[in-house]
Enzyme design. Structure first.
Site, PDB file in Angstrom:
ATOM      1  N   ARG A 144       0.866  -0.909  -0.406  1.00 28.75           N
ATOM      2  CA  ARG A 144       0.155   0.166   0.068  1.00 28.75           C
ATOM      3  C   ARG A 144       0.698   1.042   0.041  1.00 28.75           C
ATOM      4  O   ARG A 144       0.086   1.397  -1.053  1.00 28.75           O
ATOM      5  CB  ARG A 144      -1.407   0.418   1.458  1.00 28.75           C
ATOM      6  CG  ARG A 144      -1.938  -0.569   1.127  1.00 28.75           C
ATOM      7  CD  ARG A 144      -2.716  -1.060   2.742  1.00 28.75           C
ATOM      8  NE  ARG A 144      -1.608  -2.534   2.535  1.00 28.75           N
ATOM      9  CZ  ARG A 144      -1.686  -3.490   1.995  1.00 28.75           C
ATOM     10  NH1 ARG A 144      -2.702  -3.778   1.745  1.00 28.75           N
ATOM     11  NH2 ARG A 144      -0.656  -4.301   2.618  1.00 28.75           N
ATOM     12  N   THR A 145       1.830   1.653   1.077  1.00 30.23           N
ATOM     13  CA  THR A 145       2.682   2.623   1.313  1.00 30.23           C
ATOM     14  C   THR A 145       3.014   2.925   0.101  1.00 30.23           C
ATOM     15  O   THR A 145       3.236   4.287  -0.602  1.00 30.23           O
ATOM     16  CB  THR A 145       3.235   2.155   2.142  1.00 30.23           C
ATOM     17  OG1 THR A 145       2.841   1.942   3.357  1.00 30.23           O
ATOM     18  CG2 THR A 145       4.120   4.318   2.846  1.00 30.23           C
ATOM     19  N   LYS A 150      26.897  -3.301  -0.248  1.00 28.90           N
ATOM     20  CA  LYS A 150      28.136  -3.171   0.158  1.00 28.90           C
ATOM     21  C   LYS A 150      29.006  -2.318   1.346  1.00 28.90           C
ATOM     22  O   LYS A 150      29.888  -2.098   1.508  1.00 28.90           O
ATOM     23  CB  LYS A 150      28.476  -2.630  -1.583  1.00 28.90           C
ATOM     24  CG  LYS A 150      27.731  -3.477  -2.606  1.00 28.90           C
ATOM     25  CD  LYS A 150      28.245  -2.569  -3.945  1.00 28.90           C
ATOM     26  CE  LYS A 150      27.546  -2.927  -5.052  1.00 28.90           C
ATOM     27  NZ  LYS A 150      27.398  -1.741  -5.851  1.00 28.90           N
ATOM     28  N   ARG A 179      10.934   3.390   3.759  1.00 31.78           N
ATOM     29  CA  ARG A 179      10.596   3.051   4.875  1.00 31.78           C
ATOM     30  C   ARG A 179      11.845   1.617   5.063  1.00 31.78           C
ATOM     31  O   ARG A 179      13.028   1.399   3.986  1.00 31.78           O
ATOM     32  CB  ARG A 179      10.104   1.945   4.320  1.00 31.78           C
ATOM     33  CG  ARG A 179       9.471   0.343   5.023  1.00 31.78           C
ATOM     34  CD  ARG A 179       8.276  -0.099   4.835  1.00 31.78           C
ATOM     35  NE  ARG A 179       7.158   0.964   5.143  1.00 31.78           N
ATOM     36  CZ  ARG A 179       5.993   0.276   4.941  1.00 31.78           C
ATOM     37  NH1 ARG A 179       5.757  -0.886   4.103  1.00 31.78           N
ATOM     38  NH2 ARG A 179       4.856   0.495   5.243  1.00 31.78           N
ATOM     39  N   HIS A 239       4.749   5.788  11.608  1.00 34.25           N
ATOM     40  CA  HIS A 239       4.627   5.712  10.495  1.00 34.25           C
ATOM     41  C   HIS A 239       3.359   6.698   9.894  1.00 34.25           C
ATOM     42  O   HIS A 239       2.492   6.522   9.771  1.00 34.25           O
ATOM     43  CB  HIS A 239       3.868   3.853   9.311  1.00 34.25           C
ATOM     44  CG  HIS A 239       3.412   3.868   8.917  1.00 34.25           C
ATOM     45  ND1 HIS A 239       3.523   4.763   7.643  1.00 34.25           N
ATOM     46  CD2 HIS A 239       2.965   2.335   7.972  1.00 34.25           C
ATOM     47  CE1 HIS A 239       2.988   4.121   5.906  1.00 34.25           C
ATOM     48  NE2 HIS A 239       2.712   2.830   6.470  1.00 34.25           N
TER      49      HIS A 239
HETATM   50  N1   CP Z   1      -0.028  -0.183   5.651  1.00 35.65           N
HETATM   51  C1   CP Z   1       0.895  -0.515   5.100  1.00 35.65           C
HETATM   52  O1   CP Z   1       1.811   0.305   5.661  1.00 35.65           O
HETATM   53  O2   CP Z   1       0.885  -1.450   4.127  1.00 35.65           O
HETATM   54  P1   CP Z   1       1.857  -1.726   3.516  1.00 35.65           P
HETATM   55  O3   CP Z   1       2.890  -2.138   4.564  1.00 35.65           O
HETATM   56  O4   CP Z   1       1.394  -2.801   2.302  1.00 35.65           O
HETATM   57  O5   CP Z   1       2.554  -0.658   2.847  1.00 35.65           O
END
Ligand code: CP
Length: 301
Positions: free
Chosen positions: A48-49, A78, A99, A127
């Protein structure tokens, strides 16, 4: 330039503007980010993100460069540090969405970056963009961001989206929180201390059905095997708080069930057509909120 590394950085007024912008973008595409480039650096899995950020950028006429499996495909293999990676990528892009499995990586990236860093999840840290879209979903679906009762359920010790949303909701008036979890997965003290400091009412319980029938918003989470070091403990905990259709049938009129997704059995599929279930809508709202956020951080009207 503004980075987004944790939810506490946005105040009520800026969130109000962000959400109004998100709503105004519904069903729209424009060229406001034409010529701009977003780099998505994902050192940990995502559906999703990453894809909603990339979709948001394309819908606004921008371009995307992407490392979807950076822990295996980037020069981090590396020995390159995140600081060096960001120093390089900030010459290639106008905004970086990051991420990473380690807490604090987004802050380390922000300390050296010449372009905005957006934290798309740093381990069991935060998040923030998920928290924004969770709050946006609450506003859209129950019509308010003050005066409601939210029950957070499941893996509250490790689930960064629940942590981020709890921090964020402390900015709002008369939001009561109930944390429903097994003792091993209780919300951590950093969040609880913050809520006490802000005089936010909260309680802790193991009674899911009781909490669900009292709440205006039920926020379910995945037990998340990747964050529970002990496999036997994971197996013990994962079946404990499964939401089934009869349980949602006892929710209050107008109450909603949300989940950041992905789910792994903690909401039964027969819940999906319950009027309370809005988690797929919630994921769709992610594109609008991320479009609005990109425009805001890139300072584009
Ligand atoms: N909600 C969420 O962060 O989903 P993903 O891990 O699929 O990005």
């Amino acid at each position: 330039m503004q980075h987004l590394t944790e939810t506490q950085q946005f105040d009520r007024e800026s969130l109000k503007r962000l959400f109004a912008l998100a709503t105004s973008l519904e069903g729209k595409r424009d060229e406001s980010l034409s010529g701009l480039i977003m780099a998505s650096l994902f050192f940990a899995p995502s559906t999703r993100t990453r894809l909603s950020f990339e979709s948001a950028m394309y819908r606004l006429g921008g371009h995307v460069i992407s490392m979807e499996n950076a822990s295996e495909s980037s020069s981090s293999t590396k020995g390159e540090t995140i600081e060096d990676t960001v120093r390089i990528v900030d010459d290639y892009a106008d905004v970086i969405v990051l991420r990473h499995p380690e807490v604090g990586t987004a802050a380390r990236a922000a300390a050296v970056s010449q372009v905005p860093i957006i934290n798309a999840g740093d381990g069991v840290g935060q998040h923030p963009t998920q928290a924004f879209l969770d709050l946006y979903t609450i506003q859209r679906e129950i019509g308010r961001t003050d005066d409601f009762h939210i029950a957070f359920v499941g893996n509250l010790a490790y689930y960064r989206t629940a942590r981020s949303l709890a921090y964020l909701l402390a900015k709002y008036e008369n939001v009561k929180m109930t944390f429903v979890s097994a003792p091993e997965l209780r919300m951590k003290d950093d969040v609880k201390d913050y809520l006490k400091e802000k005089n936010v009412a909260f309680d802790e319980t193991e009674d899911l059905e009781g909490a669900m029938s009292a709440a205006d918003v039920v926020y379910q989470t995945r037990i998340a095997e990747e964050w529970i070091p002990d496999h036997d403990q994971y197996e013990k905990l994962r079946g404990k708080y499964i939401i089934t259709r009869p349980m949602t049938d006892h929710m209050k009129d107008g109450a909603i069930l949300i989940h950041p997704l992905p789910r792994a059995g903690e909401i039964s599929p027969e819940v999906d057509d319950s009027p309370h279930a809005v988690y797929f809508k919630q994921a769709a709202y992610g594109v609008l909120v991320r479009m609005a956020l990109l425009k805001t951080l890139l300072n584009v009207k």
